[in-house]
Design an enzyme around this catalytic site. Sequence first.
Site, PDB file in Angstrom:
ATOM      1  N   GLU A 124     -20.330 -12.286  15.366  1.00  0.00           N
ATOM      2  CA  GLU A 124     -20.672 -11.257  16.335  1.00  0.00           C
ATOM      3  C   GLU A 124     -22.140 -10.842  16.191  1.00  0.00           C
ATOM      4  OE1 GLU A 124     -17.321  -8.737  17.799  1.00  0.00           O
ATOM      5  OE2 GLU A 124     -18.402  -7.218  16.672  1.00  0.00           O
ATOM      6  N   GLU A 173     -24.166 -13.455  17.742  1.00  0.00           N
ATOM      7  CA  GLU A 173     -24.028 -13.390  19.204  1.00  0.00           C
ATOM      8  C   GLU A 173     -24.911 -12.274  19.763  1.00  0.00           C
ATOM      9  OE1 GLU A 173     -20.056 -12.614  20.617  1.00  0.00           O
ATOM     10  OE2 GLU A 173     -20.652 -12.709  22.721  1.00  0.00           O
ATOM     11  N   CYS A 202     -12.454  -6.645  18.882  1.00  0.00           N
ATOM     12  CA  CYS A 202     -11.384  -6.869  17.898  1.00  0.00           C
ATOM     13  C   CYS A 202     -10.156  -6.014  18.119  1.00  0.00           C
ATOM     14  CB  CYS A 202     -11.883  -6.716  16.470  1.00  0.00           C
ATOM     15  SG  CYS A 202     -13.387  -5.850  16.289  1.00  0.00           S
ATOM     16  N   SER A 250     -17.960  -9.106  23.599  1.00  0.00           N
ATOM     17  CA  SER A 250     -18.258 -10.210  22.693  1.00  0.00           C
ATOM     18  C   SER A 250     -17.178 -11.260  22.892  1.00  0.00           C
ATOM     19  CB  SER A 250     -18.232  -9.702  21.255  1.00  0.00           C
ATOM     20  OG  SER A 250     -18.060 -10.778  20.362  1.00  0.00           O
ATOM     21  N   LYS A 261      -1.389  -5.951  18.508  1.00  0.00           N
ATOM     22  CA  LYS A 261      -1.595  -7.248  17.866  1.00  0.00           C
ATOM     23  C   LYS A 261      -0.436  -8.194  18.139  1.00  0.00           C
ATOM     24  CE  LYS A 261      -5.577  -6.697  15.795  1.00  0.00           C
ATOM     25  NZ  LYS A 261      -6.714  -7.568  16.133  1.00  0.00           N
ATOM     26  N   GLU A 265      -1.378  -9.618  21.344  1.00  0.00           N
ATOM     27  CA  GLU A 265      -2.548 -10.492  21.196  1.00  0.00           C
ATOM     28  C   GLU A 265      -2.142 -11.870  20.669  1.00  0.00           C
ATOM     29  OE1 GLU A 265      -6.961  -9.913  19.334  1.00  0.00           O
ATOM     30  OE2 GLU A 265      -5.298  -9.733  17.935  1.00  0.00           O
ATOM     31  N   GLU A 294      -4.539 -17.710  25.208  1.00  0.00           N
ATOM     32  CA  GLU A 294      -5.851 -18.131  24.701  1.00  0.00           C
ATOM     33  C   GLU A 294      -5.823 -18.352  23.192  1.00  0.00           C
ATOM     34  OE1 GLU A 294      -5.260 -15.254  26.265  1.00  0.00           O
ATOM     35  OE2 GLU A 294      -6.576 -15.004  28.003  1.00  0.00           O
ATOM     36  N   CYS A 336      -8.447   1.606  13.694  1.00  0.00           N
ATOM     37  CA  CYS A 336      -7.178   0.956  13.335  1.00  0.00           C
ATOM     38  C   CYS A 336      -6.330   1.815  12.403  1.00  0.00           C
ATOM     39  CB  CYS A 336      -7.452  -0.373  12.657  1.00  0.00           C
ATOM     40  SG  CYS A 336      -8.505  -1.438  13.632  1.00  0.00           S
TER      41      CYS A 336
END
Lengths: 576, 160, 425
Positions: free
Chosen positions: A282, A285, A302, A322, A361, A364, A369, A506
């Site tokens: 990151e 990037e 994230c 990102s 999560k 996710e 993907e 989190c």
Amino acid sequence: MAELVNLTIDGYQIQTAKNTTIFEAAKKININIPHLCYHENLSIYGACRICVVEVEGRPRLEPSCATIAENGMRVKTNTARVRRARRMIVELLLANHPEDCFTCESNQVCELRKLAYDLGIRSLRFEKGRKYHYKLDLSSPAIIRDPNKCILCSRCIRVCLEIQAVGAIEFVNRGSKTQVLTFFNKGLNNVECTNCGQCILACPTGALREKTIVDEVWEAISDPKKFVIVQTAPAVRSAIGEEFGMKPGALVTGKMAAALRRLGFSRIFDTQFTADLTIIEEAYELVERIKNKGILPMITSCSPGWIKYIEHFFPDCLEHLSTCKSPQQMFGAIAKTYYSQKTGIEPKNLYVVSIMPCTAKKFEAKRPEMRASGAQDVDAVLTTREIARMIKETGIDFCNLQDEDFDEPLGISTGAAVIFGATGGVMEAALRTAYEVVTGKTLERVEFEQVRGLEGIKKANIMLDGLELKVAVAHGLSNARILLEEIQNGTSPYHFIEVMACPGGCLGGGGQPMPTNFEIRAMRAASLYREDEDKPVRKSHENPAIKKLYEEFLEKPLSEKAHHLLHTTYTKRGRY
Amino acid sequence: MSIKKCRQEFEKIFKKYPDKTQALLPCLYVAQEKCGCLTEEIVSFLAQRLDLPKVEVYSVITFYSMFSFEKKGKFVIRICMSLPCYLRGSREILEAVVEEALCIKPNQSTEAKKFTIEPVSCLGLCDIAPAMMINKKIYGNLTPQKAREIIRRYKQEKDK
Amino acid sequence: MKIILKNIEKKGYLPDINSYMREGGYKALKNALHMKPEGILSEIKKSKLVGRGGAAFPTGLKWEFTYKTKDFPKYVVCNADEGEPGTFKDRLILEKDPHLLIEAMVICGFTIGAEEGFIYIRGEYFKGYEVLQKAIDEACRHNFLGRNILGSKFSFKISLYKGAGAYVCGEETALLDSLEGKKGQSRVKPPFPTFVGFNNKPTVLNNVETFANIPEIILKGGERFSRIGSSFSPGTKLYCLSGDINNPGIHEIPMNVSLQDLLERYGGGVRGSLKGVLPGGVSSGLLTPRDLDITMDYPGVQKAGSMLGSGAVIVINDKHCMVDLAEKCVEFFDYESCGKCTPCREGTKRAKEILINIAQGKGELGDIALLKELQEIMFDTSRCGLGQAALNAVRSALEKFYDEFEDHILRKKCKFGVCPIGKDI
């Protein structure tokens, strides 16, 4: 100085600021008036009527949560009339509630059950046996809604709308037919729900809970063909102790590793390993976007609740994200490629479990993907609450375990990765690396206090030699929305933004132990920052295991291989 | 498709109520009148235009008894079940109408969507109890016999 | 003595502006525009007019609160969401003399400093809506509404807003939420709408009948109004007679009338023999033949253990079973409860269940005590008037017709043959 009001509660003289409710004022003399629909972070709803009190001169009992304290008011919170009313109201709720406490997920945390006990309700006078059975909403991979257990307190609705700015659920119908539902009862998975799970934390009963996959994980562990590895997110280690009666924020990294080994996982790894990896990718990037006049601000990616939110509500802003996958997904991809090659264990026999403070999560991991290895990269996601239950199931004496270490190499991490669990942590970790990438100099003081703490939006200007980097940090989606609207209006001054879906980051995730409130969040955060301080290495790019990973496998940050395994794309979902 | 029919009227209402949310109920009335009932398409459209979560619009609709997602019959028979009408025999009126109007239960429509029978909590016609409304027309001082005759007249309209 | 129905009861009177003006309509407005707001407030306070929607709050005081508030804009809202079973008086005014209401609202707007008013009308009042809309258009054409009314600096407009079938919207704060396009659910009070009302701005919210008294007070003076009828609650009242009465309908009578007179002289007597009267609709407690001599003003009815409410006088004769009627009353509230607060949502449901059980012969004596306790708790803790009053009728039936409940419970018998007890169900 604020105007003050004098009143009497249960004979005690109290002075309090103007516009304080009776409920808040009573706390000053250490009375926590019994309640259900009241929630400290949410707007006043005043509907459960359990917090009623007597106010001299008023003909009826008044809800203390919704009644403003006035000068000279005389309040009684504990009279026969009040106790009788509260009992009957809870009885009324119980008359409409399934009697399945034995098998209820919320057995240990249910506020209704506790209230019924505390108020001394020992028999039910209203007819038992419900006349209707609502269907459960099982559509989401993360959250289950059981309308039968719902007491219509609206805490889930309010947290969804007020804290998260989502509004996926509302009351539908009226009177005794009222239910909390999604749009046309399509189910949480088919509406704008971000799976953040804040509704679960807010729910006083078992009407909302995670979709548990404990049994699947047990099955995998006992399958001799499977090599089951586990990764644990940073925020879990500062919260899981609460499930075993330890004080909030107790740091139990070593005990957790020991418990996981006893449960039968073959290797105990750490999501912090890939948190370090995320930071490197990151940071590079970001530097590249700044150098090449790419799309700015860049926003972290994230938090899967956040990702689904932006996909629904700001689909035109996806290019600001990102492209880095979250640490959980980077872990899955690396485990089933690099680790598999290194150990010779075939990917199909490798079963990756992650322990997350998060319900999103679960969603996710199932995104199409997230199959860089050719199959689902992360096989099973357990919340902090679920893993705690597995530990309890086996009788492991968690509190008295001797500390053990994570396994190598995917268990090695730096202090920068630990603080991922707190709001501002990803930003701080990224700054530690970005500074050195941009300036080529060593960063002496690694703490960036400006981005720490529980304020809703934090802003800072960071000097990287000649470059002034403007950054912002938001947690809670309603705060994120403010920063997004700036981007939409073209007024956003930032280069880099960190967003976490859940308040506190989190550590306040929807999969964390209950209760999760403001103080508890602060205590969990403090222990993460403490662990960071104690780590010998505190910058992601200095993680030796990560360096080796690049040397042996990924070549360099943003390489083609890194792009294939560690980066992702997003979907325009929209709202209407 | 249903949006098209309402578009013009919607725009007028949006103009009249600059406080967006206030436009909701009037728009819902228009849509229901033009399209026979409310649909998901209409709800989504209004939510977007009024800047509301979709589920909130859905919530509002289900709160009010006069809004419906089901197409009603050509003739909506509202039978008042309030106490004043009950004292004057509304139960028998309801039974008679249900029987005469083609053996459907209350809150259901006939198959050909000719009639919908809705027992309602009060019509405000207590001076001519027992009473009912068929669409916007009021019928009072009913007896089961009179009610049957009225329904029969509506039934015959089919043949015209 | 007619104030509200003085035009309506004239032969050939039509609900148009010409008829209204022929009877002296809009003169009160013309007078008011030449008065100071304080002067108007003083007349209304002198009149001792109280709200006719049910709560009986002094109208002058309400207007004055809003007048004195420094927050702008202010609003005038008319509650025409008449939904209490047994009430149909507002419908009469809306359909037959709409300009009376419009004139009063304009005067109110002028007094408190509002420029916009809303009439929130029941969804089922199709005709009333049409008549009112036409009347508003007429008033605009004559500049009784619109910009610079009658050459003054005062501008005012009125919009109609249709309810959509929710009894609870008759409660003032629920009405305001509904008027804002939301679900009609009551707000926390205080703050009261006089300070924080429509769009959170100061709002005068009055019932149709309350407004209808205003022109008379302006024309003839508050003092004179205060001498009409009962000294405790002066003026006339529209009593809606329904149920087992020979001449159901609306009667405008000064409020010193006795229940006996109301039923005999105006209602043409009871059909059959009198068993009970609900003087304020299904939200009120039962009166019995022993109460026939009470005065039908607010304090009088209250003293007899009930309430006058909106004046929905429902007459019940001795052919009816009280268990059955109690259940019917609760059924209404169970259906109309907004569902927000626990006691009302769950309480009405359980009360209905218990009463159905008793009617089916499955009741127990303990049910009676439970129902009484439920009524007390609902009265004490419900969020708005709907839940607070929902079991009033049941409670009074339990007290005044205890033997009927006992018959059902102990002897499994309904002497009227109404209840499903003993029948195949």
